[in-house]
Design a protein around this motif. Structure first.
Motif, PDB file in Angstrom:
ATOM      1  N   VAL A 251       5.560  -8.492  -0.314  1.00  0.00           N
ATOM      2  CA  VAL A 251       6.697  -7.383  -0.155  1.00  0.00           C
ATOM      3  C   VAL A 251       6.162  -6.175  -0.562  1.00  0.00           C
ATOM      4  O   VAL A 251       6.210  -5.271  -0.115  1.00  0.00           O
ATOM      5  N   ALA A 252       5.582  -6.096  -2.015  1.00  0.00           N
ATOM      6  CA  ALA A 252       5.031  -4.999  -2.570  1.00  0.00           C
ATOM      7  C   ALA A 252       3.943  -4.460  -1.492  1.00  0.00           C
ATOM      8  O   ALA A 252       3.704  -2.969  -1.545  1.00  0.00           O
ATOM      9  N   VAL A 253       3.219  -5.190  -1.029  1.00  0.00           N
ATOM     10  CA  VAL A 253       2.000  -4.543  -0.351  1.00  0.00           C
ATOM     11  C   VAL A 253       2.541  -3.889   0.802  1.00  0.00           C
ATOM     12  O   VAL A 253       2.034  -2.790   1.407  1.00  0.00           O
ATOM     13  N   LEU A 254       3.408  -4.682   1.779  1.00  0.00           N
ATOM     14  CA  LEU A 254       4.226  -4.054   2.674  1.00  0.00           C
ATOM     15  C   LEU A 254       4.677  -2.659   2.415  1.00  0.00           C
ATOM     16  O   LEU A 254       4.545  -1.525   3.093  1.00  0.00           O
ATOM     17  N   VAL A 255       5.272  -2.485   1.089  1.00  0.00           N
ATOM     18  CA  VAL A 255       5.838  -1.160   0.828  1.00  0.00           C
ATOM     19  C   VAL A 255       4.800  -0.125   0.553  1.00  0.00           C
ATOM     20  O   VAL A 255       4.946   1.011   1.205  1.00  0.00           O
ATOM     21  N   VAL A 256       3.894  -0.428  -0.425  1.00  0.00           N
ATOM     22  CA  VAL A 256       2.732   0.536  -0.369  1.00  0.00           C
ATOM     23  C   VAL A 256       2.046   0.779   0.758  1.00  0.00           C
ATOM     24  O   VAL A 256       1.618   1.974   0.848  1.00  0.00           O
ATOM     25  N   SER A 257       1.672  -0.119   1.739  1.00  0.00           N
ATOM     26  CA  SER A 257       0.949   0.212   3.031  1.00  0.00           C
ATOM     27  C   SER A 257       1.585   1.465   3.729  1.00  0.00           C
ATOM     28  O   SER A 257       0.734   1.801   4.723  1.00  0.00           O
ATOM     29  N   LEU A 258       3.037   1.659   3.474  1.00  0.00           N
ATOM     30  CA  LEU A 258       3.456   2.796   4.202  1.00  0.00           C
ATOM     31  C   LEU A 258       2.874   4.207   3.919  1.00  0.00           C
ATOM     32  O   LEU A 258       2.965   5.085   4.574  1.00  0.00           O
ATOM     33  N   GLU A 259       2.021   4.242   2.938  1.00  0.00           N
ATOM     34  CA  GLU A 259       1.427   5.291   2.141  1.00  0.00           C
ATOM     35  C   GLU A 259      -0.038   5.223   1.950  1.00  0.00           C
ATOM     36  O   GLU A 259      -0.350   6.017   1.186  1.00  0.00           O
ATOM     37  N   THR A 260      -0.598   4.199   2.345  1.00  0.00           N
ATOM     38  CA  THR A 260      -2.142   4.093   2.223  1.00  0.00           C
ATOM     39  C   THR A 260      -2.720   3.969   3.670  1.00  0.00           C
ATOM     40  O   THR A 260      -1.985   3.476   4.485  1.00  0.00           O
ATOM     41  N   PRO A 261      -4.016   4.538   3.856  1.00  0.00           N
ATOM     42  CA  PRO A 261      -4.655   4.510   4.976  1.00  0.00           C
ATOM     43  C   PRO A 261      -5.297   3.121   5.465  1.00  0.00           C
ATOM     44  O   PRO A 261      -5.518   2.972   6.668  1.00  0.00           O
ATOM     45  N   ASN A 262      -5.349   2.201   4.555  1.00  0.00           N
ATOM     46  CA  ASN A 262      -6.305   0.865   4.902  1.00  0.00           C
ATOM     47  C   ASN A 262      -5.692  -0.088   4.019  1.00  0.00           C
ATOM     48  O   ASN A 262      -5.007  -0.288   3.054  1.00  0.00           O
ATOM     49  N   LEU A 263      -5.881  -1.413   4.388  1.00  0.00           N
ATOM     50  CA  LEU A 263      -5.542  -2.783   3.926  1.00  0.00           C
ATOM     51  C   LEU A 263      -6.068  -2.844   2.505  1.00  0.00           C
ATOM     52  O   LEU A 263      -5.320  -3.170   1.541  1.00  0.00           O
ATOM     53  N   LEU A 264      -7.337  -2.388   2.330  1.00  0.00           N
ATOM     54  CA  LEU A 264      -7.849  -2.591   1.061  1.00  0.00           C
ATOM     55  C   LEU A 264      -7.368  -1.710   0.122  1.00  0.00           C
ATOM     56  O   LEU A 264      -6.993  -2.184  -0.992  1.00  0.00           O
ATOM     57  N   SER A 265      -6.953  -0.477   0.344  1.00  0.00           N
ATOM     58  CA  SER A 265      -6.047   0.533  -0.836  1.00  0.00           C
ATOM     59  C   SER A 265      -4.851  -0.127  -1.175  1.00  0.00           C
ATOM     60  O   SER A 265      -4.477  -0.334  -2.117  1.00  0.00           O
ATOM     61  N   SER A 266      -4.089  -0.623   0.012  1.00  0.00           N
ATOM     62  CA  SER A 266      -2.761  -1.109  -0.381  1.00  0.00           C
ATOM     63  C   SER A 266      -2.788  -2.416  -0.994  1.00  0.00           C
ATOM     64  O   SER A 266      -2.139  -2.845  -2.170  1.00  0.00           O
ATOM     65  N   PHE A 267      -3.655  -3.329  -0.813  1.00  0.00           N
ATOM     66  CA  PHE A 267      -3.521  -4.776  -1.381  1.00  0.00           C
ATOM     67  C   PHE A 267      -4.290  -4.367  -2.664  1.00  0.00           C
ATOM     68  O   PHE A 267      -3.732  -4.923  -3.670  1.00  0.00           O
ATOM     69  N   SER A 268      -5.244  -3.752  -3.281  1.00  0.00           N
ATOM     70  CA  SER A 268      -5.746  -3.392  -4.430  1.00  0.00           C
ATOM     71  C   SER A 268      -4.932  -2.729  -5.109  1.00  0.00           C
ATOM     72  O   SER A 268      -4.694  -3.090  -6.475  1.00  0.00           O
ATOM     73  N   ALA A 269      -3.961  -1.794  -4.674  1.00  0.00           N
ATOM     74  CA  ALA A 269      -3.104  -1.063  -5.505  1.00  0.00           C
ATOM     75  C   ALA A 269      -2.085  -1.858  -6.188  1.00  0.00           C
ATOM     76  O   ALA A 269      -1.558  -1.722  -7.236  1.00  0.00           O
ATOM     77  N   VAL A 270      -1.635  -2.926  -5.195  1.00  0.00           N
ATOM     78  CA  VAL A 270      -0.687  -3.786  -5.957  1.00  0.00           C
ATOM     79  C   VAL A 270      -1.227  -4.807  -6.609  1.00  0.00           C
ATOM     80  O   VAL A 270      -0.766  -5.409  -7.815  1.00  0.00           O
ATOM     81  N   ALA A 271      -2.392  -5.268  -6.410  1.00  0.00           N
ATOM     82  CA  ALA A 271      -3.098  -6.357  -7.194  1.00  0.00           C
ATOM     83  C   ALA A 271      -3.546  -5.555  -8.543  1.00  0.00           C
ATOM     84  O   ALA A 271      -3.499  -6.224  -9.723  1.00  0.00           O
TER      85      ALA A 271
END
Length: 483
Positions: free
Chosen positions: A406-426
């Motif tokens: 759920v957190a990755v989905l929220v953050v993905s709204l403001e990140t350019p790629n999966l790596l950034s959103s995934f690692s931001a939450v991680a």
């Protein structure tokens, strides 16, 4: 729900927080900073103390409480201390946005080390001190600190300590809870002072040494310089910090065993052997991967050792731009983000003990599938583990994954790629700090919107408290339940 004990305990925590603000106030006076800095800490301390004093005057009809109150007290306390600790940054205008200041303090107390600051060196000495000191207080636990210094700790306070200490199991070192808390803090403080002394002897300025020692002890990672550890350019400093980060990622119960003459028993710890093996294997594999590119052998092992120690301990100090490393090395670091340190340490992540139990449970299930009539037992630290603990770990892992997605989905709204959103939450959920992509070691979290920063702030607190205390806090039944 015993709401009186919640208000009473929260009030005491706020008064302790107000007392701790005297330290950055002293730093401000030593460095002769502006009256704005002095007033920001003094004013915030007075307001925080007044609110805490008012709450602590609650008349207690009964002092006993249960797990629900314990988890609620811990969750509310962590949110409250992050809130009030952010005020000096806003008043002094060194972090004008309250959302940004709340994010920074949530990151500080949860020992995450994620930052919204583009120029750390622009902060005054008192603000730098307060920012890093939150790592030291939050590392062992804010309420564990309170239990260690308060003259009386009720037996029911075990629910507080259990909610704040990391790992799937909790055990007291001695029969008295307050004594356990004091023992933990003595070990913690002594190791921090040793780290400080070694850094100072290695040529690091005393103020920098103190702040780096706070960050290492709490496995937090707030730096004093914009380039984190790289500007010091010292092999000795890197080794001191690397070993320090690993030491503070080890279960403090093992240090207590060594102190009372049971070092052999401590060294036999299965979790410790797994933890050290993971570090050694990761350093070797990443170093080989770096050598296969343009890295020299010495530099590869040096940067690999420091970075692995930093990531698995969830500290987040950096000496190299590991977001520019080969994909294999980056994936290895992401895996280490989830592993984290040992239970009962200041490190974040899932914890090595949970990883062990998950692997053993999976292997046991494979054995049962092959031979359905076979009785398969799971052993951990030389003891047979009952099904209840295994189910608890599996439940925790399922909830962890759901919240993470759920957190990755929220953050993905403001990140350019999966790596950034995934690692931001991680990086935030596991209390690490830097991630990869747009939140890599040379970047920060400043570009996110206020909404995402608030979400990530709560994700950091949830990760530090290992999920369930925060879930219980926001569950409607928590406040409707009667005893």
């Amino acid at each position: 729900m015993n709401k009186q004990i919640i208000r009473y305990t929260l009030g005491n925590i706020l008064m302790i927080l107000a007392g701790l603000m005297i330290l950055p106030l002293i730093v401000s006076l030593i460095y002769q900073e502006s009256w704005v800095n002095i007033a920001s800490f003094l004013g915030t301390a007075l307001v925080t103390f007044a609110i805490g004093f008012f709450l602590s005057r609650t008349k207690l009809h009964r002092r006993n409480f249960y797990a629900t109150e314990g988890f609620t007290i811990v969750s509310l306390s962590w949110i409250a201390i992050s809130f009030f600790s952010a005020i000096p940054f806003v008043v002094s205008q060194q972090i004008p946005s309250f959302v940004d200041a709340f994010f920074e303090m949530s990151s500080g107390f949860t020992t995450t080390g994620a930052s919204i600051l583009n120029d750390v060196e622009a902060l005054s000495h008192s603000m730098l001190f307060w920012r890093s000191f939150t790592h030291f207080v939050g590392g062992m636990g804010v309420l564990v600190f309170a239990l260690a210094i308060l003259p009386k700790a009720e037996s029911a306070s075990v629910h507080i300590m259990k909610a704040e200490m990391t790992g799937p199991t909790f055990g007291k070192l001695v029969s008295k809870l307050s004594s356990t808390a004091r023992i933990l803090y003595v070990i913690y403080f002594v190791f921090m002072m040793i780290t400080l002394g070694l850094l100072w002897l290695a040529g690091v300025p005393f103020f920098d040494s103190m702040l780096l020692a706070f960050g290492t002890a709490g496995t937090g990672g707030f730096g004093v310089l914009n380039g984190s550890i790289a500007p010091y350019d010292s092999f000795t400093v890197e080794m001191i910090l690397s070993i320090g980060m690993i030491v503070f990622s080890i279960n403090f119960n093992l240090f207590y065993l060594a102190f009372i003459g049971q070092a052999k028993r401590a060294l036999k710890s299965e979790e410790l052997r797994w933890f050290l093996a993971i570090i050694a294997g990761s350093v070797f594999l990443i170093a080989l991967n770096l050598i296969s590119t343009s890295y020299g052998v010495t530099s590869a092992f040096r940067d690999s050792f420091f970075t692995v120690a930093s990531i698995i301990s969830t500290t987040g100090y950096s000496t190299a731009l590991f977001d520019h490393w080969p994909l294999f090395s980056q994936l290895m670091l992401i895996l280490l983000m989830f592993v984290g340190g040992m239970a009962g340490s200041t490190a974040g992540g899932l914890k090595v003990s949970r990883i062990m139990l998950l692997i053993k449970a999976a292997w046991a299930e494979i054995k049962r599938t092959i031979r359905p009539n076979r009785v398969v037992t799971i052993e951990y630290e030389g003891r047979r583990i009952d099904a209840k603990l295994v189910n608890t770990v599996l439940s925790y892992f399922v909830v962890y994954v759901l919240i993470f997605v759920v957190a990755v989905l929220v953050v993905s709204l403001e990140t350019p790629n999966l790596l950034s959103s995934f690692s931001a939450v991680a990086a935030t959920f596991n209390n690490i700090g830097p991630g990869l992509g747009i939140v890599g070691p040379s970047q920060n979290f400043a570009h996110f919107s206020p909404l995402v920063k608030i979400v990530l702030s709560f994700i950091m607190i949830m990760g530090r408290l290992e999920i369930f205390p925060m879930i219980i806090l926001f569950a409607p039944n928590t406040w409707l339940k009667r005893f």
